[in-house]
Design an enzyme around this catalytic site. Sequence first.
Site, mmCIF file in Angstrom:
data_model
loop_
_atom_site.group_PDB
_atom_site.id
_atom_site.type_symbol
_atom_site.label_atom_id
_atom_site.label_comp_id
_atom_site.label_asym_id
_atom_site.label_seq_id
_atom_site.Cartn_x
_atom_site.Cartn_y
_atom_site.Cartn_z
ATOM 1 C CE LYS A 22 -1.674 1.724 4.034
ATOM 2 N NZ LYS A 22 -1.409 3.022 4.217
ATOM 3 C CG ASN A 23 2.337 2.653 3.492
ATOM 4 O OD1 ASN A 23 1.104 2.997 3.327
ATOM 5 N ND2 ASN A 23 2.645 2.253 4.824
ATOM 6 N NE ARG A 92 -0.381 11.529 6.838
ATOM 7 C CZ ARG A 92 0.306 12.833 6.977
ATOM 8 N NH1 ARG A 92 -0.833 13.757 7.118
ATOM 9 N NH2 ARG A 92 1.371 13.181 6.743
ATOM 10 C CB CYS A 116 -5.663 9.931 10.640
ATOM 11 S SG CYS A 116 -3.995 9.260 10.935
ATOM 12 N NE ARG A 121 -0.038 10.409 10.140
ATOM 13 C CZ ARG A 121 -0.555 9.406 9.357
ATOM 14 N NH1 ARG A 121 -1.630 8.983 9.653
ATOM 15 N NH2 ARG A 121 0.180 9.023 8.033
ATOM 16 N N PRO A 122 0.938 16.485 10.865
ATOM 17 C CG PRO A 122 2.756 17.516 11.971
ATOM 18 C CD PRO A 122 1.731 16.184 12.152
ATOM 19 C CB ILE A 123 1.814 18.196 5.461
ATOM 20 C CG1 ILE A 123 0.929 19.482 5.555
ATOM 21 C CG2 ILE A 123 0.873 17.257 5.650
ATOM 22 C CD1 ILE A 123 -0.068 19.596 4.146
ATOM 23 C CG ASP A 124 5.753 20.605 10.244
ATOM 24 O OD1 ASP A 124 5.064 19.516 10.045
ATOM 25 O OD2 ASP A 124 7.026 20.836 10.799
ATOM 26 C CG LEU A 125 8.713 17.926 8.599
ATOM 27 C CD1 LEU A 125 9.139 16.485 9.049
ATOM 28 C CD2 LEU A 125 9.899 18.633 9.056
ATOM 29 C CG ASP A 304 2.834 1.529 9.513
ATOM 30 O OD1 ASP A 304 3.133 1.625 8.336
ATOM 31 O OD2 ASP A 304 2.677 2.436 10.122
ATOM 32 C CB ILE A 326 6.787 6.962 14.665
ATOM 33 C CG1 ILE A 326 8.035 6.071 14.668
ATOM 34 C CG2 ILE A 326 6.405 7.812 13.324
ATOM 35 C CD1 ILE A 326 9.305 6.928 14.356
ATOM 36 N NE ARG A 396 -7.077 4.105 4.877
ATOM 37 C CZ ARG A 396 -6.222 4.893 5.880
ATOM 38 N NH1 ARG A 396 -6.345 5.274 6.894
ATOM 39 N NH2 ARG A 396 -5.131 5.102 5.314
HETATM 40 C C1 EPZ Z 1 4.046 7.149 6.158
HETATM 41 O O1 EPZ Z 1 3.222 8.017 6.661
HETATM 42 C C2 EPZ Z 1 3.169 5.588 5.979
HETATM 43 N N1 EPZ Z 1 2.073 5.957 5.146
HETATM 44 C C3 EPZ Z 1 2.566 5.366 7.492
HETATM 45 O O2 EPZ Z 1 1.916 4.271 7.203
HETATM 46 C C4 EPZ Z 1 3.552 4.884 8.261
HETATM 47 O O3 EPZ Z 1 3.619 4.803 9.595
HETATM 48 C C5 EPZ Z 1 4.699 6.024 8.387
HETATM 49 O O4 EPZ Z 1 5.149 6.631 7.036
HETATM 50 C C6 EPZ Z 1 6.075 6.029 9.027
HETATM 51 O O5 EPZ Z 1 6.829 5.011 8.471
HETATM 52 C C7 EPZ Z 1 2.159 6.034 3.948
HETATM 53 O O6 EPZ Z 1 3.048 5.914 3.235
HETATM 54 C C8 EPZ Z 1 0.681 6.292 3.048
HETATM 55 P P1 EPZ Z 1 6.011 10.416 8.219
HETATM 56 P P2 EPZ Z 1 3.635 9.470 6.730
HETATM 57 O O7 EPZ Z 1 6.123 11.633 7.413
HETATM 58 O O8 EPZ Z 1 4.481 9.893 5.739
HETATM 59 C C9 EPZ Z 1 5.636 13.692 11.737
HETATM 60 C C10 EPZ Z 1 0.063 2.970 7.742
HETATM 61 O O9 EPZ Z 1 -0.582 2.260 8.660
HETATM 62 N N2 EPZ Z 1 5.558 14.654 10.581
HETATM 63 O O10 EPZ Z 1 7.251 9.561 8.231
HETATM 64 O O11 EPZ Z 1 2.818 10.452 6.973
HETATM 65 C C11 EPZ Z 1 4.314 12.909 11.993
HETATM 66 O O12 EPZ Z 1 3.520 13.374 12.682
HETATM 67 C C12 EPZ Z 1 0.556 4.275 7.750
HETATM 68 O O13 EPZ Z 1 0.149 2.113 6.608
HETATM 69 C C13 EPZ Z 1 5.648 16.142 11.114
HETATM 70 O O14 EPZ Z 1 5.879 16.478 12.046
HETATM 71 O O15 EPZ Z 1 4.822 9.493 8.173
HETATM 72 C C14 EPZ Z 1 4.615 11.508 12.677
HETATM 73 O O16 EPZ Z 1 5.036 12.020 13.974
HETATM 74 C C15 EPZ Z 1 0.437 4.969 9.074
HETATM 75 N N3 EPZ Z 1 5.762 16.731 9.885
HETATM 76 C C16 EPZ Z 1 6.453 11.293 12.119
HETATM 77 O O17 EPZ Z 1 6.640 12.828 11.370
HETATM 78 C C17 EPZ Z 1 5.602 16.567 8.573
HETATM 79 O O18 EPZ Z 1 5.441 17.259 7.731
HETATM 80 C C18 EPZ Z 1 6.295 10.396 10.800
HETATM 81 O O19 EPZ Z 1 5.591 10.639 9.670
HETATM 82 C C19 EPZ Z 1 5.428 15.208 8.319
HETATM 83 C C20 EPZ Z 1 5.468 14.147 9.388
#
Ligand code: EPZ
Length: 418
Positions: A22-23, A92, A116, A121-125, A304, A326, A396
């Site tokens: 999926k990812n 998301r 969620c 799940r912020p997107i600031d980065l 996960d 995480i 999902r």
């Molecule tokens: C991906 O989510 C996966 N989803 C998640 O899988 C997985 O848990 C996660 O990576 C970590 O491995 C998909 O690939 C679709 P991150 P993503 O950005 O990209 C913080 C599942 O169950 N963060 O690495 O959203 C965030 O809040 C899902 O299949 C910021 O602060 O993960 C979190 O605490 C769940 N600012 C941490 O980083 C940002 O701009 C990890 O997030 C982005 C993230």
Amino acid sequence: MLSYIIQGGNELNGNVVASGSKNAALPIIATAILNPEPVTLYNIPDIEDTKITLEILKLLGCKITKNNGKITICSKNMNKTAIPKELMHKLRSTVVLAGAIIGRFKEATFSYPGGCNIGARPIDLHLDSFKKLGITIDEREEYIHCKCDKILGKRIKLKFPSVGATENIILSSVYAKGATHITNAAKEPEIKDLAKCLNSMGAKVFGAGTGEITIFGVKKLHKATYKIMADRIETGTLLCAVAGAGGSVTVENTNPENLLTVLYSLKEMGCHIKINKDKISLQAPKQLKAIDIETEPYPGFPTDMQPIMGALLTKAEGKSNIKENIFENRFKYTEELIRMGANIIQEDKNIEITGVTELVGKEVMSKDLRGGAALVIAGLMAKGETKVNNIEYILRGYENLDIKLKSLGANIKKEKVN
Ligand code: EPZ
């Protein structure tokens, strides 16, 4: 609402084939927006998340044809750059579509993906990285409007190795002027798969899978055919199901290299594990042993798999500790496990699970994707009947989970309830 009805106690034995990841599928489907030539993908799992992503691409003007397991996407006539809000909230990870849309059209409009159940799940980065690439970000009335004349390759150091932000930087930099270099990039296998797919269509992405990734801008991409990687979390979930229910399983069409920390944890718990190129065999022990787990960015223990392991550890003898580093809200499933008789204490980012507890079947509620899968594992181990409600979360991310478990001997059926 859909539910799984599970009669616990059956041993699970046999072979099962892992679905596509999926990812990996979501960002790889996004490459078809970048590339105006036809992109043919194999091994895309038929799950809600991929269905919604393909629906969005259709709404944006892409032509999508499916036949026996392959999906061909052509975005030549794509004519929209705004992701509809109602679909953005459904999923998301559509935020990585924004990176691909900006990469090709130098503009994109999307809304905050919304938190969620596992965290804010912020997107600031993502947004900070877009700004560094010369993209202006204008946030008004719930929408984020991104625009630029051209994308200038830059050095970007991520504060945290965010998977989605790494994917977005790669996708938006494919046609950049010059080169982009990411420091502290996410190392997840799905990033490697995305880079391999992009390079198969003529992009120049190097270092994926390490913390240092360089993307040299190219002028155009050519048509490509790509088979995506196996789902490592589904593989781990199936292995944990057998570890908990007892029996032995071989998961085929998977890649053991992508979940070594999970395999080692299962070995520490007493499971007999055999791996070769694309297969993993597991034999459950008579008694599982307690272990400690701490989730980390890849190659550490994957967040996960945390809920799924949490369910399994209720059957392990002794005290197990799990630290979730995480996501800030990924222990919701434990409330339901406690209702089934589990002995779990939470303190901030840690839970302590005391086993062995004989779980008792109950009516329980899925609260997120992997928490729902944890409740299925609990139901397979529990005495009596477990009804897992709200399995739309599970659908999902897992393709035919009930059918795969049934093929191994589980007594599980899907039911529509009012
Ligand atoms: C991906 O989510 C996966 N989803 C998640 O899988 C997985 O848990 C996660 O990576 C970590 O491995 C998909 O690939 C679709 P991150 P993503 O950005 O990209 C913080 C599942 O169950 N963060 O690495 O959203 C965030 O809040 C899902 O299949 C910021 O602060 O993960 C979190 O605490 C769940 N600012 C941490 O980083 C940002 O701009 C990890 O997030 C982005 C993230």
